[in-house]
Every structure is written in C-alpha cells, then in structure tokens.
Design a protein around this motif. Sequence first.
Motif, short mmCIF file in Angstrom:
data_model
loop_
_atom_site.label_atom_id
_atom_site.label_comp_id
_atom_site.label_asym_id
_atom_site.label_seq_id
_atom_site.Cartn_x
_atom_site.Cartn_y
_atom_site.Cartn_z
N LYS A 247 0.82 -1.22 0.00
CA LYS A 247 0.00 0.00 0.00
C LYS A 247 0.85 1.27 0.00
O LYS A 247 0.45 2.29 0.54
CB LYS A 247 -0.98 0.00 1.18
N MET A 273 2.69 -1.27 -4.99
CA MET A 273 2.40 0.10 -5.44
C MET A 273 1.04 0.25 -6.10
O MET A 273 0.80 1.23 -6.78
CB MET A 273 3.47 0.55 -6.44
N GLY A 274 0.16 -0.73 -5.96
CA GLY A 274 -1.15 -0.57 -6.58
C GLY A 274 -1.96 -1.84 -6.52
O GLY A 274 -1.47 -2.87 -6.05
N GLU A 275 -3.20 -1.75 -6.97
CA GLU A 275 -4.09 -2.90 -6.85
C GLU A 275 -3.90 -3.90 -7.98
O GLU A 275 -4.31 -5.04 -7.88
CB GLU A 275 -5.53 -2.41 -6.81
N ASN B 111 -8.05 -0.49 2.03
CA ASN B 111 -7.94 -1.93 1.88
C ASN B 111 -7.45 -2.60 3.16
O ASN B 111 -6.54 -2.10 3.81
CB ASN B 111 -6.95 -2.29 0.77
N PHE B 141 -14.83 -5.35 -6.85
CA PHE B 141 -13.48 -5.26 -7.42
C PHE B 141 -12.55 -6.39 -6.97
O PHE B 141 -12.02 -7.12 -7.79
CB PHE B 141 -12.85 -3.91 -7.08
N LEU B 196 -7.64 3.20 -1.38
CA LEU B 196 -6.75 4.17 -0.76
C LEU B 196 -7.34 5.55 -1.05
O LEU B 196 -7.71 5.85 -2.18
CB LEU B 196 -5.34 4.03 -1.30
N LYS B 199 -6.60 8.03 -4.06
CA LYS B 199 -6.88 7.72 -5.45
C LYS B 199 -8.19 8.37 -5.86
O LYS B 199 -9.27 7.89 -5.50
CB LYS B 199 -6.97 6.21 -5.63
#
Lengths: 446, 309
Positions: A247, A273-275, B111, B141, B196, B199
């Motif tokens: 995260k 660094m991201g989903e 998350n 998602f 997060l 975003k």
Amino acid sequence: MFKGLGERLDDIFKSLKGKGRITEDDVSQAMREVKMALLEADVNFKVVKEFVAQVKERAIGQDVLESLSPAQQVIKIVKDELTELLGGTQAKINIASKPPTIIMLVGLQGAGKTTTAGKLAKLLSKQGRRPLLVAGDIYRPAAIKQLQVLGEQLNIPVFSMGQENPVKIAQSAVENANSTGRDLVIIDTAGRLHVNEELMDELANIKGTVKPHEILLVVDAMTGQEAVNVADTFNQKLGLDGIIMTKLDGDARGGAALSVRKVTGTPIKFAGMGEKLDALEPFHPDRMADRILGMGDVLTLIEKAQANFDAEQAAKLNKKIRQAEFNLEDFLEQMQQVKKLGPLEQVLGMIPGMGKLTKQLKDQQVDEKEMGQVEAIIYSMTTWERQHPEKIDGSRKKRIARGSGTRVQDVNQLLKQFEQTRKMMKQISNMTKGGKKGKMKLPFLQ
Amino acid sequence: MGFFGRLKESLTKTRETFVEKIDQVFTGRKGIDEDLYEELEEVLIQADVGVSTAMKLVERVRKGVKARNVQEAARLKDIFQEELEYLMGEKTSPIKINPEGPTIIMVVGVNGVGKTTTIGKMAHNYKAQGKKVMLAAGDTFRAAAIDQLEIWAERVGVDIIKHQEGSDPGAVAYDAIHAARSRKADILLIDTAGRLHNKSHLMDELRKVHKIVAREMPGAPHEVLLILDATTGQNALSQVKIFSEAVHVTGIALTKLDGTAKGGVVTAIVTEMAIPVKLIGIGEGMDDLRPFNPKDFIDALYGRRNDDE
C-alpha cells in the motif's frame, strides 16, 4: 496534513538568518524538528531516538555550523543516514539450488498477503520461474477462492485442500510441485496477530515441516508504532528473510519501513504500489527516505506518469524534457495524463519545494473549466504550431483564438505559461539527475 | 464472561504497555521536572496517541499540576487519568436507526481494515436483536470479495444482494435498496471495495455510490461508517479527513483493537476528529464488535470495575 522536514527546518533556520553563526543549541533545535518529522511519519519512537542521536553526532562533527546553508546540510545528513539505515535495493529472492524454491508470506490481517502472493507469482513467472500458489489461509472466508481467482487471472496453478490443516497443506503442496515440475512454491498464510501464540506456533510448524527458503513479512505501509513489535515477534518466532511493504501507493509517510528494517535487520525487498497484479516493485531506500521526511518524491511522480504511458513514450518524453524540446503536443498529452495522476494538489506535493505552493492552490482550486479552455486552444492549432509554439505570430494567434472561441490574450497567456512550464520541467529533471550524485538543489532553501 | 469483562480482558495488553508504562513515569521520582513531562510524552507517542494529541494531553497535565500546586510526582497519576477522561469525553454515539425502516448503513475504508468482517459481525448483532438484516455485496473489485460476504450471509442467516465481480457497485446499491424496501428489511448493510483515499477516481466512484443511495431513498444513508484498523499510525487521521470530504462519514468503527499496545489511537481519534467512534472490534469472535463507550474504555484500560459493579 503534516509538515515535511524541509518546511520544518526551513522555519527554524530562517529565524536564525542574520545571526551570523549557528550554535550547537541551534543544531539541537533542528534535531527536535527531525525527531518530530520522523514521529509524525510513524517511525517507532525508540528507533527515532537512536537515529537522532546518531545524526546529531554527525551533524556536530561536520561543518554544519560553518556551512552557508545549514538547513540543506542537515537535510542531507539526515537523508544519507536514513537511506543507509533502510538498506540497499535487494529485490531478489533466494533461489534454492535444488528446486522447488519455497517462499512463505506471513503478516497481520489485512496487510495484503494474498494480493502480494499473486503479484509475486506474476513477477517471478516473468523471470522464467514456474510458480505454484498455495492457499494456506483456511480461516478467512473466501481467502482460498480469492487466491484461486488470482491464479486464474495469472494463469498460474493454485494448490488448495479446503480447510485442511495448514501444515499438511504446505507439505502436500511441495510434493505436488515436485511431481508437476513447478520450481517455485508461494505459500499464502492466514493473517494473525503477533500476540496470538497458537497461530504463531502454526507458522513455526509450517516452517519446520517445509523449510522455506524465504520467509517474507508483509507489512502495511500505514502501520503505526506497533510495527516494531509485529516485526520483532515474527522475526523471533520464524527468522525472517525479508520484508514486503504494501500500500505504498497510499499517502502514508511509511515510517514503519524504517522501524521494521531496524528491528529485524532484514532487507525490504519489494514495495506494493497498486491494486493491479503487476504493481510490485523493487524497494528504493532513497525514495523511501524522501517520503518519510515528507520531502517530495520526483521519481515517484515521474514513475506514476510513466505508469500511464508505455515505456518508449516515457523515454521519449524524458529526453524531450531534458533537452527542452518539449512542445505543445506533449503538453496536451501531459495534461491528459495529469488528470489521471490524481488531484493536482497531490501531484504538486510530490515535487520538492512545492509544499507552499500547494497550500496556496488549496485556496483557489484549479479550475477544471480552465483546463478545458487550454485544451480547446491547443486543438485549434496546426501540428506545426504545436511543435513550434515560439513561432506562433500575431495572425496565427488571432486564428487560434477564433477557432477555440477564446481571446488572443488567452492564447498569449497559455503560450507564456507553457514556456514557464518548459523551463520548470527542465530544472526539475536536472535536479533529479544531480540528486543521485548528492548535488541535489533544493529550491526552497534558496 | 460479561460484556465489560471481555473488554477488560482484550485490553490487557494495552494496559500492560500503556497504563503501566505511564505509571512508571510517575513512580520513584522525587519532584516534577521537565524530564518527567518529556518521558510522559514519549510513552504516549509510543502508544500511537500521535505527536499533537500527546502534546495536548501533557500540556493539560502540566496546567493541572500548576493549578493544584502539586509537588509529588505520585499524585500525577490521578491528574493524568482525569485529563484523559476529560479529553475522551463521556458521550456514546450509537448507530442511528431509521424508525420507518430500512436503516441504510454504508461501510467504507481503505484496503484490509476489516470492512467485510465488520459487516458480518454487525449483521449477526442486529439479527440477534430480532431485526431483519440484508447485505449488499458492493465490493465488486477485489477477487472473491463477494464470496467472502456471501459466506458471512450464510453463517449469520441473512439475505444478500450481489452482482457479478467487476460490475457497477452503484447498481448493486440501487438493487439492494429496492430489495430492502420491498422485503421490508430493518437494516441494509452496504459493503464497498477497499480503496486508498488518495486515489481520486476510486473516491469518485464511492461518491457516486453514495449519491445513488441518497437519491433512491431520502434520508439515506443513515450511517456512513468508516472502518479504521487500530494498527494504523498517523495516516488514520488522513483517512478520516479525506473519506469524510468524499462521502460525509457519520461514524468510525475501530477494528483489531485487541491484543496489542494500540489503545492510544483511540485517544487520538476521539480528540482530533469531529466524528464519533461508534464501534470497536476487540476480538475475532462474532460478539467482539461492541459499541464504543469512552468511560468503559478507560475503566477497562485501568482495570477498574467488574461486570457486577
């Protein structure tokens, strides 16, 4: 929300301007600010104390006192020490001489173990490995299903045995890997509190049975002071080989990275660094140091921008910026990319020295309509004009204004702004280049 | 074990690290000096109270000492407790209920904080109170998030409204509200994907879900519950701020508060934020999600009082 170290030190040393010499007391005062900045970044208290003592010694020993720009000097020392403490870039997995290599992921609930397992599998399969994912989280509802879905998306097999004993699952998984020719086993485990002895014993049993080559602790970058106890307990119980911070695409300062690194002594190998499943990157200590200090992060900004480009495009743009060949066509493209980067305020926050500007911007929110107008003006130009904005003369300006439904002043203003942006971008890119050699120029100290 | 006893038990570790360390600061000293205050501040920061709340609390203690002309460090123990009680307040904020029904509760957060688990436990609690509960699988998602909520729905024995993975969460919320009304549910809990807060496109999506809920039922959502992980450090404040700006958070649920030294973050949130802490999660069991009562919390923290008192 919190002041970065640059701003803090700036305030102190500004008040000392004209004082002539800076005393040891002044350095102590600066150290207090360093301490506060680190604490607000969630670095563990004990780690901060030790660190500050170390920095102070170095700062006093050096010629900070005689230096013309003491703030800059102090920041440099702090940053160097911090980077060193955070360790080098070691994004490597120990590969066993006799396959399969066994990797085990452990950590608290919600740290991101399952997602990281998927990301790691993807990364390593890109490097030519043949991973097997193992669903060892038998407690959380649908955790097995989650890993199976990820495996499907990645086209990587997932080994599961329902709610069977995790030790047995791990053991059978390794046998399965052997017989199916998978050379890498990634074991996902259930999240657990480090104070839950029963579950910690379970991990120790898995370790004892399958003898993993890598035990990686997955740590949420937002973790607070407790990070030290978490990392310490997991390390004592299992003997960690590395850490993955997750995260990091959030806005946490991530002081936990320093804490876990310090108490375990094991390297931070990767950063989440991201989903998306390809968002696992090598960990960069120097960037992390900047981030913890709230100093902005040009590299991350550039990378974030790159994430929306393809690599070739990014390289081209980078070169253009350096050589100041950046033209209005790139500008237009950039503008569209910037929209994807997130709120402008936040993007600016990543640029060193922009902290103050961002504050001003907050009062007068950037007008989306204005951006639309800029777009309209550029769309009304010919390709040649976009490539040679400096050659746009009066009659061209008139035509462009008419075409975009704006005034000649608006066109003029845009061209002027563009020229400034071009200059600034060149400056920033030079600064990043210089930064690696330790000659980073910090505009807010001038 | 009773309600209070369980809280007390779950805060044992916090008590050991927080209260006992603070007591140590006050014991074995001759007078009250700067060192003492600095040490107190350090202990507070180590408990994730945060720099600014720690400074605030120490400042109040300092004033209390002056006002009462206290000389012995040992007496600081009481003064500290009083100031802590003052900062935490006494007010409890229960979850708002829509008397005409259904009550729509939207659950949001970053998350991995425990949104789905919290919904499962809330559903269990409301069902136990004899209410008709429905769940909406709004996390379309994350892989298997829908399955996770579905398992909870089965476990608790309540209805669930779900779409395919990857579908529009706004559409799920829309369907769920209409289903909750036609089936005369008392409570509808809407799950959302973890995101997060920095975003912007994900926050926009959340805003959209919120808008749909508000449009489909006047007065809804009756609660927007932000779930915070108690292990989180100072970023918690940033989460509260940005989620509130996006979807007007009405209450906070603090999860994973059991077993570790994290009592401090509660203090930080209660004193720094204008949004009340409504629920706390103190264990993995179904009954371990509890309404937050600051007075009980402090009593449990200090090991005072028993269930029968």
